[in-house]
Scaffold this motif. Structure first.
Motif, PDB file in Angstrom:
ATOM      1  N   ARG A 178      19.014   7.111 -30.078  1.00  0.00           N
ATOM      2  CA  ARG A 178      18.722   8.115 -29.041  1.00  0.00           C
ATOM      3  C   ARG A 178      19.288   9.483 -29.456  1.00  0.00           C
ATOM      4  N   GLU A 203      11.621   7.475 -24.480  1.00  0.00           N
ATOM      5  CA  GLU A 203      12.557   6.618 -23.718  1.00  0.00           C
ATOM      6  C   GLU A 203      11.792   5.517 -22.985  1.00  0.00           C
ATOM      7  N   LEU A 225      12.307   3.122 -26.176  1.00  0.00           N
ATOM      8  CA  LEU A 225      13.713   2.701 -26.073  1.00  0.00           C
ATOM      9  C   LEU A 225      13.913   1.617 -25.016  1.00  0.00           C
TER      10      LEU A 225
END
Ligand code: GTP
Length: 329
Positions: A23, A74, A78
């Motif tokens: 990240r 994200e 992620l």
């Protein structure tokens, strides 16, 4: 997701750490890349000479584009990766029941990753069940092995008891003919080897047929047991062997004992029997004894020869009128 809170594993922190580092790299890389793309785009439109207002607009554009990209990354990468990581971690811990959320993953890339995580959790559940089954089987196997060992011990004890019964006279508890034969062969060889002494007495109750007839076989049995008790009392050494050969005939095998010593003890035994006054302290059951003894000065060719000599001595004692001890020539 439910697996995020699954039981801890050895690599519990590794996956989130790796995702955090990813990240961070995305957080730096995406704005820089966006900046580069916007700069190239601006340059292609009008070159690098940009007024201050244009700079601010470009900065906002880069910021917004970066935020949008990071948000998409994200959501689409992620988060599913986190689920996948949770699925991987779940492989090392006890399975957690799948929730409806797990069962219906979101569409797209997230769906693929979710499906993989989901499949991993299912595989983990199946592995866990198989592991439980294997543990149960192992437990059962251990129990069966214990039972088998116990049965084996019991069997060995039974075999020992049987072997002992096969060498014991049931009525008197003395050694029987088989045990005596073995002892005679063994002790005779030993006496020969060591040039030692070996006395052998054959003892026979007198007129036992008539005794049985007058008093009954139960009283006869009790008398036989009393005589066995007297023999055990008189011949107590570890090496002494007393046996009942059958009927009313007994033997005493005395390693390391000569003729004179054996004669003394046997006379005491006859005194003991006389004192008992069988049956019930009022009778007069007597005993005849034939005694032979092997020594370096008086050897015998074989164990059978020694036994025969003792038998012949007993025969002489019986024919001489019973209730006496006769010595082998
Ligand atoms: N009570 C009882 N009697 C037995 C047992 N075994 C053998 N007898 C008896 O012992 C008796 C032996 O008799 P015989 O061989 O004639 O000998 P005996 O009467 O003692 O005569 P002698 O030996 O010549 O003095 C028989 O009557 C058998 O039945 C037993 O286990 N218990």
């Amino acid at each position: 997701m439910s697996t995020d809170s699954a039981a801890p594993s050895l690599h519990e922190d590794a996956m989130p750490r790796r995702l955090g580092s990813l990240r961070l790299r995305l957080g730096l890389g995406v704005p820089l890349l966006t900046c580069a793309i916007v700069a190239v785009f601006e340059w292609s439109l009008g070159g690098f000479v940009v007024p201050a207002e244009g700079m601010a607009r470009t900065a906002w554009l880069v910021l917004l584009l970066s935020a949008a990209q990071l948000l998409l990354i994200e959501m689409l990468m992620l988060r599913p990766l986190r689920r996948l990581a949770a699925g991987c971690e779940a492989m090392e811990s006890a399975p957690v029941p799948l929730t409806p959320e797990d069962a219906t993953p979101a569409p797209g890339l997230a769906a693929e990753l979710d499906r993989i995580g989901h499949a991993m959790r299912r595989a983990r559940g199946s592995l866990w069940q198989q592991d439980q089954h294997a543990r149960e089987l192992r437990r059962e196997l251990t129990q069966q092995r214990l039972l088998l060992e116990q049965a084996q011990l019991a069997l060995e004890a039974n075999q020992r008891e049987l072997a002992s019964l096969a060498r014991t006279d049931a009525l008197t508890g003395l050694a029987n003919q088989r045990a005596f034969d073995e002892a005679l062969r063994r002790e005779f060889k030993r006496a020969q080897r060591q040039r030692g002494l070996l006395a052998l007495a054959v003892l026979d109750l007198d007129e036992f047929k008539a005794f049985n007839h007058h008093h009954g076989t139960a009283v006869g049995d009790a008398a036989l047991q009393s005589v066995a008790g007297l023999l055990n009392e008189r011949f107590k050494r570890d090496t002494d062997v007393v046996a009942r050969l059958g009927g009313e005939e007994f033997v005493a095998l005395l390693p390391g004992v000569g003729m004179a010593e054996a004669q003394g003890v046997l006379e005491q035994l006859r005194d003991d029997l006389r004192a008992l006054r069988l049956p019930q302290g009022e009778g007069h059951l007597t005993l005849s004894v034939g005694l032979a003894a092997a020594s370096p000065a008086h050897p015998y060719l074989s164990a059978q020869a020694l036994m025969q000599a003792a038998d012949e001595a007993l025969y002489i004692a019986k024919h001489a009128g019973r209730d006496r001890l006769s010595l082998a020539a």
